[in-house]
Design an enzyme around this catalytic site. Structure first.
Site, PDB file in Angstrom:
ATOM      1  N   GLU A 116       8.101 -52.169   6.459  1.00 25.76           N
ATOM      2  CA  GLU A 116       9.048 -51.420   5.614  1.00 25.76           C
ATOM      3  C   GLU A 116      10.097 -52.347   4.981  1.00 25.76           C
ATOM      4  O   GLU A 116      11.156 -51.887   4.549  1.00 25.76           O
ATOM      5  CB  GLU A 116       9.743 -50.313   6.421  1.00 25.76           C
ATOM      6  N   HIS A 139      15.762 -47.662  10.443  1.00 27.23           N
ATOM      7  CA  HIS A 139      14.746 -46.604  10.310  1.00 27.23           C
ATOM      8  C   HIS A 139      14.205 -46.255  11.688  1.00 27.23           C
ATOM      9  O   HIS A 139      14.001 -47.147  12.525  1.00 27.23           O
ATOM     10  CB  HIS A 139      13.617 -47.096   9.401  1.00 27.23           C
ATOM     11  N   HIS A 141      12.172 -42.667  14.141  1.00 23.62           N
ATOM     12  CA  HIS A 141      11.399 -41.426  14.131  1.00 23.62           C
ATOM     13  C   HIS A 141      12.020 -40.425  15.112  1.00 23.62           C
ATOM     14  O   HIS A 141      11.384 -40.069  16.108  1.00 23.62           O
ATOM     15  CB  HIS A 141       9.949 -41.699  14.544  1.00 23.62           C
ATOM     16  N   GLU A 169      31.163 -31.117  13.344  1.00 24.78           N
ATOM     17  CA  GLU A 169      31.601 -32.408  12.808  1.00 24.78           C
ATOM     18  C   GLU A 169      30.643 -33.043  11.806  1.00 24.78           C
ATOM     19  O   GLU A 169      30.951 -34.086  11.235  1.00 24.78           O
ATOM     20  CB  GLU A 169      31.924 -33.358  13.957  1.00 24.78           C
ATOM     21  N   HIS A 210       7.976 -38.024   8.526  1.00 24.57           N
ATOM     22  CA  HIS A 210       7.857 -39.400   9.023  1.00 24.57           C
ATOM     23  C   HIS A 210       9.076 -39.808   9.855  1.00 24.57           C
ATOM     24  O   HIS A 210       8.932 -40.217  11.005  1.00 24.57           O
ATOM     25  CB  HIS A 210       7.648 -40.371   7.843  1.00 24.57           C
TER      26      HIS A 210
HETATM   27  P1  13P Z   1       6.670 -51.696  11.497  1.00 26.98           P
HETATM   28  O1  13P Z   1       6.081 -51.924  12.871  1.00 26.98           O
HETATM   29  O2  13P Z   1       5.926 -52.448  10.427  1.00 26.98           O
HETATM   30  O3  13P Z   1       8.155 -51.968  11.482  1.00 26.98           O
HETATM   31  O4  13P Z   1       6.447 -50.180  11.129  1.00 26.98           O
HETATM   32  C1  13P Z   1       6.972 -49.164  11.932  1.00 26.98           C
HETATM   33  C2  13P Z   1       7.325 -47.959  11.175  1.00 26.98           C
HETATM   34  O5  13P Z   1       8.129 -47.167  11.625  1.00 26.98           O
HETATM   35  C3  13P Z   1       6.685 -47.737   9.847  1.00 26.98           C
HETATM   36  O6  13P Z   1       7.372 -46.765   9.121  1.00 26.98           O
HETATM   37 ZN    ZN Z   2       8.364 -45.310  10.438  1.00 28.99          ZN
END
Ligand code: 13P
Ligand code: ZN
Length: 270
Positions: A116, A139, A141, A169, A210
């Protein structure tokens, strides 16, 4: 030369990735982080003229020429950053107008930066254009945010409104709201450009079905944004499907935002 493992930026990266893993936001290799570093932060720990490898990035970002980043590696597990920092992390400097990443430290198993990287670097450009102090793109999940994606409309206004209603909040923590992208193929320049477009308006961007992006001046700010969105999404999921007999009304949200003096998205309220 000081040991880079004693640097504040590696210590912070270990602390944050370990916490993110334990919160369940980063299963397996899920998630990635990039931290912009000043040359004088890096120089006590690295010979900045010693380039180990030159890695093509697949995009250009002339605004980031010569800039240093600490970046998590592709395929690497947040769970293992604390025990294998030199394998799971890398310090790179962008060259050739952003088309090349010069590796100065890390990825010692021959690996490279996150898949990413385009979304991270393009988001840095976008955030720096509106906030010159921005340093972090993160980033992950997070479970409840992801769950919410399946049962809630995916547009900036309605997603933001719902989150604001879930915890008092929220409107204070992310008054500008949350950007939302539809499902898109990850790891591409296209999702990178779409994320960056949202990052001009928001520090937090949902990637439909995602995960979530957070940006900030510090690792704690970006982490705190993600944590707050995820908490609100958790309340939403805990109450989903149940009759809703109370809410935080729009006039109450307005009162809150004004009491805390934040510049909020007025058009997101009725
Ligand atoms: P990477 O292992 O390449 O960082 O990818 C993980 C991920 O969350 C892809 O969106
Ligand atoms: Zn991801």
């Amino acid at each position: 030369m000081k040991d880079i493992l004693d640097s504040p930026f590696i210590k912070k990266m270990i602390e944050i990735t370990s916490n993110m893993y334990r919160l369940g936001w980063d299963e397996r290799n899920g998630g990635n982080i990039s931290l912009l570093l000043a040359e004088d932060e890096v120089a006590p720990y690295l010979d900045v003229s010693d380039v180990k490898r030159r890695i093509p990035t697949g995009f250009s970002a002339p605004e980031l020429e010569g800039k240093y980043f600490l970046v998590t590696g592709t395929g690497k597990y947040f769970r293992l950053v604390a025990s294998e920092p030199d394998v799971t992390l890398g310090v790179v400097r962008l060259a050739d107008g952003g088309k090349t990443a010069e590796l100065l430290w890390g990825y010692t198993d021959g690996g490279k930066f996150t898949s990413e990287f385009p979304a991270h670097m393009m988001s840095h450009v976008a955030r720096l254009s509106v906030d010159p102090e921005n340093r972090v793109v993160m980033h992950c999940h997070p479970t409840n945010t992801l769950a919410m994606n399946y049962i809630h409309p995916l547009d900036d206004r309605s997603f933001t409104r719902t989150l604001w209603q879930m915890c008092t909040e929220c409107i204070v923590v992310f008054p500008e709201g949350v950007g939302v992208l539809p499902w898109m193929l990850c790891g591409t320049n296209e999702i990178g450009a779409a994320t960056a477009e949202k990052m001009k308006l928001y520090r937090t961007v949902v990637w439909g079905m995602h995960g979530l992006y957070g940006a900030g001046k510090t690792m704690d700010e970006a982490f705190g944004l993600i944590e707050t969105v995820e908490k609100a999404a958790q309340i939403f999921m805990l109450t989903a499907g149940m009759p809703r007999i109370n809410t935080i009304r729009d006039d109450e949200l307005r009162t809150l935002a004004e009491a805390f003096g934040v510049d909020y998205r007025r058009d997101f309220l009725d």
